[in-house]
Design a protein around this motif. Structure first.
Motif, mmCIF file in Angstrom:
data_model
loop_
_atom_site.group_PDB
_atom_site.id
_atom_site.type_symbol
_atom_site.label_atom_id
_atom_site.label_comp_id
_atom_site.label_asym_id
_atom_site.label_seq_id
_atom_site.Cartn_x
_atom_site.Cartn_y
_atom_site.Cartn_z
ATOM 1 N N ARG A 58 0.837 -1.204 0.000
ATOM 2 C CA ARG A 58 0.000 0.000 0.000
ATOM 3 C C ARG A 58 0.875 1.259 0.000
ATOM 4 N NH1 ARG A 58 -5.275 0.740 -1.412
ATOM 5 N NH2 ARG A 58 -5.982 2.717 -0.589
ATOM 6 N N SER A 59 1.935 1.220 0.781
ATOM 7 C CA SER A 59 2.851 2.349 0.845
ATOM 8 C C SER A 59 3.542 2.583 -0.494
ATOM 9 C CB SER A 59 3.889 2.112 1.940
ATOM 10 O OG SER A 59 4.801 3.167 2.021
ATOM 11 N N PHE A 60 3.890 1.497 -1.183
ATOM 12 C CA PHE A 60 4.475 1.627 -2.525
ATOM 13 C C PHE A 60 3.527 2.358 -3.458
ATOM 14 C CE2 PHE A 60 4.476 -0.429 -6.799
ATOM 15 C CZ PHE A 60 5.617 0.190 -7.305
ATOM 16 N N MET A 61 2.245 2.006 -3.414
ATOM 17 C CA MET A 61 1.270 2.683 -4.263
ATOM 18 C C MET A 61 1.240 4.179 -3.977
ATOM 19 S SD MET A 61 -1.999 4.136 -4.293
ATOM 20 C CE MET A 61 -3.045 3.382 -3.047
ATOM 21 N N HIS A 62 1.262 4.530 -2.719
ATOM 22 C CA HIS A 62 1.263 5.950 -2.358
ATOM 23 C C HIS A 62 2.489 6.654 -2.934
ATOM 24 C CE1 HIS A 62 -1.290 4.896 1.450
ATOM 25 N NE2 HIS A 62 -2.014 4.914 0.356
ATOM 26 N N ARG A 63 3.652 6.012 -2.813
ATOM 27 C CA ARG A 63 4.899 6.668 -3.239
ATOM 28 C C ARG A 63 4.983 6.804 -4.750
ATOM 29 N NH1 ARG A 63 6.954 3.001 0.140
ATOM 30 N NH2 ARG A 63 8.351 2.069 -1.416
ATOM 31 N N PHE A 64 4.615 5.736 -5.494
ATOM 32 C CA PHE A 64 4.752 5.881 -6.945
ATOM 33 C C PHE A 64 3.723 6.866 -7.483
ATOM 34 C CE2 PHE A 64 1.845 2.040 -7.523
ATOM 35 C CZ PHE A 64 0.912 2.627 -8.364
ATOM 36 N N THR A 65 2.542 6.911 -6.889
ATOM 37 C CA THR A 65 1.538 7.876 -7.334
ATOM 38 C C THR A 65 2.031 9.298 -7.092
ATOM 39 O OG1 THR A 65 -0.253 6.313 -6.863
ATOM 40 C CG2 THR A 65 -0.846 8.640 -7.050
ATOM 41 N N ARG A 66 2.545 9.541 -5.909
ATOM 42 C CA ARG A 66 3.069 10.865 -5.580
ATOM 43 C C ARG A 66 4.245 11.228 -6.480
ATOM 44 N NH1 ARG A 66 3.940 9.756 -0.696
ATOM 45 N NH2 ARG A 66 1.798 10.173 -0.037
ATOM 46 N N HIS A 67 5.131 10.255 -6.732
ATOM 47 C CA HIS A 67 6.301 10.492 -7.580
ATOM 48 C C HIS A 67 5.877 10.856 -9.003
ATOM 49 C CE1 HIS A 67 10.338 9.899 -9.228
ATOM 50 N NE2 HIS A 67 9.797 9.156 -10.170
ATOM 51 N N LEU A 68 4.933 10.111 -9.552
ATOM 52 C CA LEU A 68 4.518 10.379 -10.928
ATOM 53 C C LEU A 68 3.783 11.708 -11.048
ATOM 54 C CD1 LEU A 68 3.399 6.820 -12.099
ATOM 55 C CD2 LEU A 68 5.539 8.013 -12.584
ATOM 56 N N ALA A 69 2.976 12.043 -10.057
ATOM 57 C CA ALA A 69 2.243 13.309 -10.104
ATOM 58 C C ALA A 69 3.158 14.499 -9.856
ATOM 59 C CB ALA A 69 1.109 13.292 -9.090
ATOM 60 N N THR A 70 4.081 14.344 -8.911
ATOM 61 C CA THR A 70 4.919 15.469 -8.496
ATOM 62 C C THR A 70 6.145 15.639 -9.372
ATOM 63 O OG1 THR A 70 4.218 15.178 -6.202
ATOM 64 C CG2 THR A 70 6.222 16.453 -6.575
ATOM 65 N N ASP A 71 6.846 14.526 -9.634
ATOM 66 C CA ASP A 71 8.136 14.611 -10.327
ATOM 67 C C ASP A 71 8.038 14.373 -11.823
ATOM 68 O OD1 ASP A 71 9.252 15.029 -7.839
ATOM 69 O OD2 ASP A 71 9.815 12.939 -7.551
ATOM 70 N N LYS A 72 7.026 13.669 -12.278
ATOM 71 C CA LYS A 72 6.920 13.337 -13.698
ATOM 72 C C LYS A 72 5.788 14.079 -14.407
ATOM 73 C CE LYS A 72 10.256 10.352 -13.249
ATOM 74 N NZ LYS A 72 11.608 10.652 -13.791
ATOM 75 N N GLY A 73 5.008 14.830 -13.668
ATOM 76 C CA GLY A 73 3.965 15.636 -14.283
ATOM 77 C C GLY A 73 2.769 14.867 -14.803
#
Length: 272
Positions: A58-73
């Motif tokens: 579950r934590s992985f899902m949170h991190r990749f979602t945040r990473h893609l939204a924040t760092d990858k646009g």
């Protein structure tokens, strides 16, 4: 039976366990039935750290979602195999980083359908929707009117297949399914996968597989190379295919986390 809001028992076979409801049990939710709890307890007997696995995933899902939204646009997300909503859901993480983000959820379990209202509480700037569909019929997902009303497939999309593909055995052609889904997405899209493996604890996972199979649930564990094959032709985001707690760790650790206790692989990759 536990507290399920407005669920028709006619639509749900409560006599057999279901993977989404077992996952809810592992996360200490409230939306599972006696059969799910019994099967979940049997899994705990052979693999005592399964609740750690669920929390780390579950934590992985949170991190990749945040990473893609924040760092990858990325502003568009397609989450297949959504499961029973557990806050924060993917759209809440994405829209916290980017309020205008748009999210499409897809799952075939009628219990998830009954909770779809929680999945569609979007920010005013963004949008979320839910499709009841089976990943084994990917054409029905990609053809759904709800999807096309919510996201623009000519623009990059993040495709999330979180803790899903180990429930799709080879006979259902999971690699072809993933390739089909990716072929519908624009260049610059991303694929995120987490997947259970027996690489770290083969004897214990043999016991887990037996519990699922006895409950009528297909479970196919895959090696690191087999998980990596889902990303063929894509550009892996560093650090590549790793255990999920080692993918962009944020310093928040689930107690008891180790490669053996989690026994999953996870990765994110970009479509060129």
């Amino acid at each position: 039976m536990t507290d399920l809001d407005q669920v028709s028992l006619d639509e749900i076979d409560t006599s057999k366990p279901h993977p989404a409801r077992m996952y809810d049990f592992y996360l200490q939710g409230k939306d599972y039935y006696e059969a799910d709890e019994i099967a979940g307890q049997k899994v705990l007997e052979v693999f005592p750290t399964i609740k750690i696995t669920a929390r780390v995933n579950r934590s992985f899902m949170h991190r990749f979602t945040r990473h893609l939204a924040t760092d990858k646009g990325i502003r568009q997300f397609l989450d297949i195999g959504t499961g029973i909503p557990t806050r924060p859901n993917l759209h809440q993480v994405a829209q916290e980083a980017a309020p205008e983000a748009r999210v499409v959820y897809a799952d075939y379990d009628p219990v998830v359908l009954r909770h779809a209202e929680a999945l569609m509480r979007s920010t005013p700037e963004g949008r979320t929707t839910y499709i009841q569909a089976d990943v084994r019929e990917p054409e029905s997902i990609m053809a759904a009117a709800e999807l096309h009303e919510t996201i623009d497939l000519k623009q990059p999309v993040a495709l999330s297949l979180n803790a899903l593909l180990h429930f799709v055995p080879d006979e259902n052609k999971p690699y072809e399914i993933v390739r089909y889904l990716l072929d519908q997405l624009a260049p610059g899209s991303y694929l995120a996968i987490s997947h259970c493996t027996a690489d770290f604890a083969p004897e214990m996972w043999a016991g887990v597989a037996e519990v699922y199979h006895r409950g009528g649930i297909p479970l196919q564990l895959r090696s690191r190379d087999e998980v990596a094959a889902f990303f063929d032709g894509l550009d892996l985001v560093e650090p590549g295919v790793v255990t999920p707690h080692n993918w962009h760790p944020d310093g928040v650790t689930v107690p008891g986390t180790s490669d053996d206790s989690v026994s999953m692989y996870a990765a994110v990759a970009r479509k060129p």
